[in-house]
Motif scaffolding. Structure first.
Motif, PDB file in Angstrom:
ATOM      1  N   ALA A   1       5.163  -3.473  12.681  1.00  0.00           N
ATOM      2  CA  ALA A   1       5.312  -2.629  11.490  1.00  0.00           C
ATOM      3  C   ALA A   1       6.601  -3.009  10.770  1.00  0.00           C
ATOM      4  CB  ALA A   1       5.322  -1.155  11.880  1.00  0.00           C
ATOM      5  N   ASP A   2       6.739  -4.292  10.528  1.00  0.00           N
ATOM      6  CA  ASP A   2       7.930  -4.817   9.863  1.00  0.00           C
ATOM      7  C   ASP A   2       7.607  -5.079   8.399  1.00  0.00           C
ATOM      8  OD1 ASP A   2      10.042  -6.814   9.001  1.00  0.00           O
ATOM      9  OD2 ASP A   2      10.660  -6.496  11.081  1.00  0.00           O
ATOM     10  N   GLN A   3       8.482  -4.647   7.499  1.00  0.00           N
ATOM     11  CA  GLN A   3       8.207  -4.813   6.071  1.00  0.00           C
ATOM     12  C   GLN A   3       8.224  -6.280   5.639  1.00  0.00           C
ATOM     13  OE1 GLN A   3       7.133  -2.144   3.853  1.00  0.00           O
ATOM     14  NE2 GLN A   3       6.726  -1.734   6.012  1.00  0.00           N
ATOM     15  N   ARG A   4       8.761  -7.158   6.467  1.00  0.00           N
ATOM     16  CA  ARG A   4       8.670  -8.600   6.175  1.00  0.00           C
ATOM     17  C   ARG A   4       7.270  -9.126   6.450  1.00  0.00           C
ATOM     18  NH1 ARG A   4      13.271 -10.625  10.066  1.00  0.00           N
ATOM     19  NH2 ARG A   4      12.476  -8.793  11.206  1.00  0.00           N
ATOM     20  N   GLY A   5       6.503  -8.391   7.234  1.00  0.00           N
ATOM     21  CA  GLY A   5       5.134  -8.770   7.534  1.00  0.00           C
ATOM     22  C   GLY A   5       5.008  -9.566   8.813  1.00  0.00           C
TER      23      GLY A   5
ATOM     24  N   PHE B   1       0.841  -1.191   0.000  1.00  0.00           N
ATOM     25  CA  PHE B   1       0.000   0.000   0.000  1.00  0.00           C
ATOM     26  C   PHE B   1       0.879   1.244   0.000  1.00  0.00           C
ATOM     27  CE2 PHE B   1      -2.067   3.418   2.486  1.00  0.00           C
ATOM     28  CZ  PHE B   1      -3.102   3.703   1.610  1.00  0.00           C
ATOM     29  N   ALA B   2       0.778   2.019  -1.044  1.00  0.00           N
ATOM     30  CA  ALA B   2       1.454   3.329  -1.138  1.00  0.00           C
ATOM     31  C   ALA B   2       2.940   3.224  -0.815  1.00  0.00           C
ATOM     32  CB  ALA B   2       0.774   4.324  -0.202  1.00  0.00           C
ATOM     33  N   GLY B   3       3.600   2.196  -1.360  1.00  0.00           N
ATOM     34  CA  GLY B   3       5.027   2.043  -1.159  1.00  0.00           C
ATOM     35  C   GLY B   3       5.419   1.331   0.115  1.00  0.00           C
ATOM     36  N   LEU B   4       4.429   0.872   0.884  1.00  0.00           N
ATOM     37  CA  LEU B   4       4.676   0.155   2.140  1.00  0.00           C
ATOM     38  C   LEU B   4       4.052  -1.229   2.075  1.00  0.00           C
ATOM     39  CD1 LEU B   4       3.560   2.898   4.695  1.00  0.00           C
ATOM     40  CD2 LEU B   4       5.927   2.260   4.220  1.00  0.00           C
ATOM     41  N   ASN B   5       4.501  -2.089   2.968  1.00  0.00           N
ATOM     42  CA  ASN B   5       3.743  -3.285   3.291  1.00  0.00           C
ATOM     43  C   ASN B   5       3.001  -3.014   4.587  1.00  0.00           C
ATOM     44  OD1 ASN B   5       4.498  -4.958   1.123  1.00  0.00           O
ATOM     45  ND2 ASN B   5       6.392  -5.557   2.145  1.00  0.00           N
ATOM     46  N   VAL B   6       1.676  -3.097   4.561  1.00  0.00           N
ATOM     47  CA  VAL B   6       0.865  -2.902   5.762  1.00  0.00           C
ATOM     48  C   VAL B   6       0.090  -4.180   6.030  1.00  0.00           C
ATOM     49  CG1 VAL B   6       0.675  -0.412   5.425  1.00  0.00           C
ATOM     50  CG2 VAL B   6      -1.074  -1.915   4.453  1.00  0.00           C
ATOM     51  N   GLU B   7      -0.431  -4.281   7.240  1.00  0.00           N
ATOM     52  CA  GLU B   7      -1.117  -5.502   7.653  1.00  0.00           C
ATOM     53  C   GLU B   7      -2.608  -5.406   7.376  1.00  0.00           C
ATOM     54  OE1 GLU B   7       0.501  -8.124   8.530  1.00  0.00           O
ATOM     55  OE2 GLU B   7       2.457  -7.129   8.639  1.00  0.00           O
ATOM     56  N   LYS B   8      -3.077  -6.282   6.494  1.00  0.00           N
ATOM     57  CA  LYS B   8      -4.498  -6.327   6.172  1.00  0.00           C
ATOM     58  C   LYS B   8      -5.303  -6.881   7.348  1.00  0.00           C
ATOM     59  CE  LYS B   8      -7.640  -8.641   2.900  1.00  0.00           C
ATOM     60  NZ  LYS B   8      -7.696  -9.550   1.725  1.00  0.00           N
ATOM     61  N   GLY B   9      -4.712  -7.822   8.053  1.00  0.00           N
ATOM     62  CA  GLY B   9      -5.407  -8.473   9.157  1.00  0.00           C
ATOM     63  C   GLY B   9      -4.753  -8.184  10.491  1.00  0.00           C
TER      64      GLY B   9
ATOM     65  N   LYS C   1      -9.625  -2.513   9.131  1.00  0.00           N
ATOM     66  CA  LYS C   1      -8.581  -1.493   9.249  1.00  0.00           C
ATOM     67  C   LYS C   1      -8.403  -0.819   7.897  1.00  0.00           C
ATOM     68  CE  LYS C   1      -4.934  -3.284  10.903  1.00  0.00           C
ATOM     69  NZ  LYS C   1      -4.248  -4.391  10.194  1.00  0.00           N
ATOM     70  N   ILE C   2      -8.772   0.448   7.827  1.00  0.00           N
ATOM     71  CA  ILE C   2      -8.724   1.200   6.579  1.00  0.00           C
ATOM     72  C   ILE C   2      -7.498   2.112   6.585  1.00  0.00           C
ATOM     73  CG2 ILE C   2      -9.937   2.844   5.103  1.00  0.00           C
ATOM     74  CD1 ILE C   2     -12.555   1.896   6.448  1.00  0.00           C
ATOM     75  N   PHE C   3      -6.596   1.896   5.628  1.00  0.00           N
ATOM     76  CA  PHE C   3      -5.392   2.711   5.505  1.00  0.00           C
ATOM     77  C   PHE C   3      -5.635   3.817   4.473  1.00  0.00           C
ATOM     78  CE2 PHE C   3      -3.883  -1.293   7.176  1.00  0.00           C
ATOM     79  CZ  PHE C   3      -2.903  -0.932   8.088  1.00  0.00           C
ATOM     80  N   ILE C   4      -5.220   5.041   4.819  1.00  0.00           N
ATOM     81  CA  ILE C   4      -5.430   6.191   3.934  1.00  0.00           C
ATOM     82  C   ILE C   4      -4.116   6.953   3.799  1.00  0.00           C
ATOM     83  CG2 ILE C   4      -6.868   8.199   3.441  1.00  0.00           C
ATOM     84  CD1 ILE C   4      -8.878   7.175   5.496  1.00  0.00           C
ATOM     85  N   LYS C   5      -3.710   7.212   2.562  1.00  0.00           N
ATOM     86  CA  LYS C   5      -2.448   7.888   2.266  1.00  0.00           C
ATOM     87  C   LYS C   5      -2.700   9.337   1.855  1.00  0.00           C
ATOM     88  CE  LYS C   5       1.797   8.438   0.417  1.00  0.00           C
ATOM     89  NZ  LYS C   5       3.046   8.527   1.181  1.00  0.00           N
ATOM     90  N   PHE C   6      -1.821  10.238   2.319  1.00  0.00           N
ATOM     91  CA  PHE C   6      -1.929  11.664   2.010  1.00  0.00           C
ATOM     92  C   PHE C   6      -0.603  12.184   1.448  1.00  0.00           C
ATOM     93  CE2 PHE C   6      -5.077  10.758   5.211  1.00  0.00           C
ATOM     94  CZ  PHE C   6      -6.193  11.462   4.789  1.00  0.00           C
ATOM     95  N   PRO C   7      -0.646  13.291   0.710  1.00  0.00           N
ATOM     96  CA  PRO C   7       0.608  13.864   0.198  1.00  0.00           C
ATOM     97  C   PRO C   7       1.472  14.479   1.295  1.00  0.00           C
ATOM     98  CG  PRO C   7      -1.256  15.255  -0.390  1.00  0.00           C
ATOM     99  CD  PRO C   7      -1.827  13.994   0.183  1.00  0.00           C
ATOM    100  N   SER C   8       0.837  14.837   2.402  1.00  0.00           N
ATOM    101  CA  SER C   8       1.573  15.409   3.527  1.00  0.00           C
ATOM    102  C   SER C   8       0.769  15.196   4.806  1.00  0.00           C
ATOM    103  CB  SER C   8       1.825  16.906   3.313  1.00  0.00           C
ATOM    104  OG  SER C   8       0.582  17.603   3.182  1.00  0.00           O
ATOM    105  N   SER C   9       1.428  15.335   5.950  1.00  0.00           N
ATOM    106  CA  SER C   9       0.757  15.159   7.238  1.00  0.00           C
ATOM    107  C   SER C   9       0.128  16.470   7.684  1.00  0.00           C
ATOM    108  CB  SER C   9       1.765  14.683   8.288  1.00  0.00           C
ATOM    109  OG  SER C   9       2.336  13.452   7.919  1.00  0.00           O
TER     110      SER C   9
END
Length: 523
Positions: free
Chosen positions: A253-257, A106-114, A352-360
């Protein structure tokens, strides 16, 4: 006992190979074996079993099919392997192992769906998932919810006064403590169980204002994915996970999942190549089980692609939601007591809904990671989280919804969900915030391989029904987080349930004691 055997099913004839040392699967992958020889062997073995389901003795030992390669299925299979029962086949409907522990890009990351947290840390007992995650050096971050009183937003805009919200939190804690005392006074059988809401009513505390409801939602729905009016008091207050393992929770929050913990267990008994990819032929992916036939002498498992597998036993590790659906047909039907137990438990939905923004644009720093939105509509985009530490510079927010809101959101386009979330964020942080660029909305409820996220103990069931949901039916055994007596709904519950269910089968195989005792309703 017999090998797990695999045959192909035609529309007219089913060849059911007996438990001979010959493995018919070898013909498909070995071009040196002539088709004539293969057909002669198939016809010979089919003739032996044309009118019977009897298994022949083989040096291979007892054979077991494990349906599902989620954490429970993998844990069960490893436990069998450790006990010397290696003649197993794991049939997994998807193209991966891990089940509801699953990373997604998701948006350049690996995030946890579950699953995302190791829940229950720093207590008297050590959570086994904490141990495994530390062995793997998974990146984990302590989740600090202690400043929610300073980060609760009003519907329409503005922050609540921190003292006002803290007073509501303190009152909720007092009610919870009194509910725990009442819960501990109930019969251990669970016969006198009531809902969490009923215990609140006993203390003249029924959350009704937007602020009261969001605190209540955070305390209960955010944990169990269902509201207090349906959730069991005795099986959740006190909650064994936190009482036994500690009250701290850590966000993975590990990119290996987070799925790395499942692979870690799988690698201990399944063959891998040099890069760690599982190549063991006993793990078969993309096999959707549609029927389980069970007899006094063995089991036959049929998959959606027409394959047929036979073994001595089967362990079913699919989710409670799948058991409640029509995906898998049991032949003969499961007994009424088993079906009733399956239907009495709830398969909850936690999204869990992930939302990406151009800035914080949200507050950052200590004490700001979690914030609440208090709507008159209970559970409407209520619990938010930013990732300043976990995913620095990613500009990603997470909002969690559950139950009816999850079902509603799954049935609408993601663009509508994004617009709703943006409206809420603009109420909290102003109309000039940047538009979201990406959104990820899991759909666990709509997925036929899960039909929800985890089980929840509703009011009306007790230890008697739990024993029944875990109980084997002949040669069909059951596992999954929903069969964990104390830790249903949690990753450690899934892991420990797999071990527990496998040990029940191991006892049956090795000692001949295949009885499973279900205590009487009031014991």
């Amino acid at each position: 006992m017999g090998q797990v055997t695999h045959v192909h099913e035609s529309p007219h004839v089913i060849f059911m190979a007996p438990s001979l040392p010959l493995d018919i699967r070898a013909f498909a992958g070995n071009p040196k074996i002539k088709m004539k020889e293969a057909m002669e062997s198939i016809l010979f073995t089919a003739a032996l079993l044309l009118s019977s389901h009897v298994f022949l003795t083989s040096a291979a030992g007892p054979s077991v099919i494990v349906v599902g390669a989620g954490f429970s299925g993998i844990s069960a299979a490893k436990t069998l392997s450790d006990a010397g029962i290696t003649n197993i086949v794991i049939l997994e409907a998807t193209n991966r192992i891990g089940g509801r522990i699953c990373k997604v890009p998701f948006a350049g990351l690996n995030v946890e769906k579950g699953a995302n947290w190791v829940e229950g840390v720093n207590g008297d007992k050590i959570n086994p998932i904490w141990t495994i995650s530390n062995q793997l050096n998974l990146k984990k971050y302590y989740s600090d919810y202690s400043k929610l009183s300073s980060n609760t937003y009003k519907e329409g805009g503005g922050l609540y006064d921190a003292a006002e919200i803290q007073s509501l939190i303190d009152t909720a804690d007092e009610v919870s403590n009194a509910s725990e005392q009442y819960s501990n006074s109930l019969p251990t059988s669970g016969r006198g169980d009531i809902s969490i809401l009923a215990s609140q009513r006993l203390q003249n505390h029924v959350p009704s204002s937007a602020a009261e409801m969001v605190v209540d939602y955070y305390n209960f729905d955010y944990e169990f994915a269902e509201p207090p009016r349906v959730t069991s008091l005795q099986n959740t207050v006190p909650l064994a996970t936190f009482a036994n393992f500690g009250e701290d929770v850590y966000f993975v929050a590990d990119q290996r999942g987070y799925e790395s913990v499942v692979y870690h267990v799988a690698h201990q008994f399944l063959k891998t190549n040099k890069d760690g990819t599982i190549v063991d032929p006993r793990l078969i992916l993309n096999k959707v089980v549609r029927a389980i036939e069970h007899y006094p002498s063995g089991v036959t498992v049929k998959t959606e692609d027409g394959s047929v597998y036979r073994a001595d036993y089967v362990i079913v590790s699919v989710s409670l939601g799948v058991l409640q659906s029509k995906l898998i047909q049991f032949v003969p039907k499961l007994p009424e007591w088993k079906i009733l137990a399956i239907y009495e438990f709830d398969m909850a939905i936690y999204t869990k809904i992930f939302i990406k923004f151009p800035s914080s644009f949200w507050p950052t720093g200590n004490g700001t990671q979690f914030f609440l939105y208090a709507s008159d509509r209970r559970g409407y985009y209520a619990v938010w989280q930013h990732f300043e530490r976990e995913y620095p510079g990613a500009h990603v927010l997470l909002v969690t919804v559950t139950d009816d809101e999850s079902r509603r959101i799954e049935q609408q386009p993601d663009s509508v969900t994004k617009a709703e979330a943006m409206e809420v964020l603009r109420e909290m942080f102003g109309k000039n915030i940047p538009e979201a660029t990406d959104i990820f909305v899991p759909r666990w409820w709509s997925d036929r391989f899960y039909k929800g996220t985890f089980s929840n103990w509703p009011i009306g069931v007790n230890r008697y029904e739990y024993d029944q949901i875990r109980a084997p039916v002949g040669r069909v055994y059951f596992t999954g987080e929903h069969t964990s007596e104390h830790y249903n709904g949690y990753v450690h519950g899934a892991y420990l349930a797999g071990i527990d269910s496998a040990n029940i089968l191991i006892k049956c195989i090795k000692t001949g004691d295949c009885k499973y005792v279900v205590k009487a309703k009031d014991e």
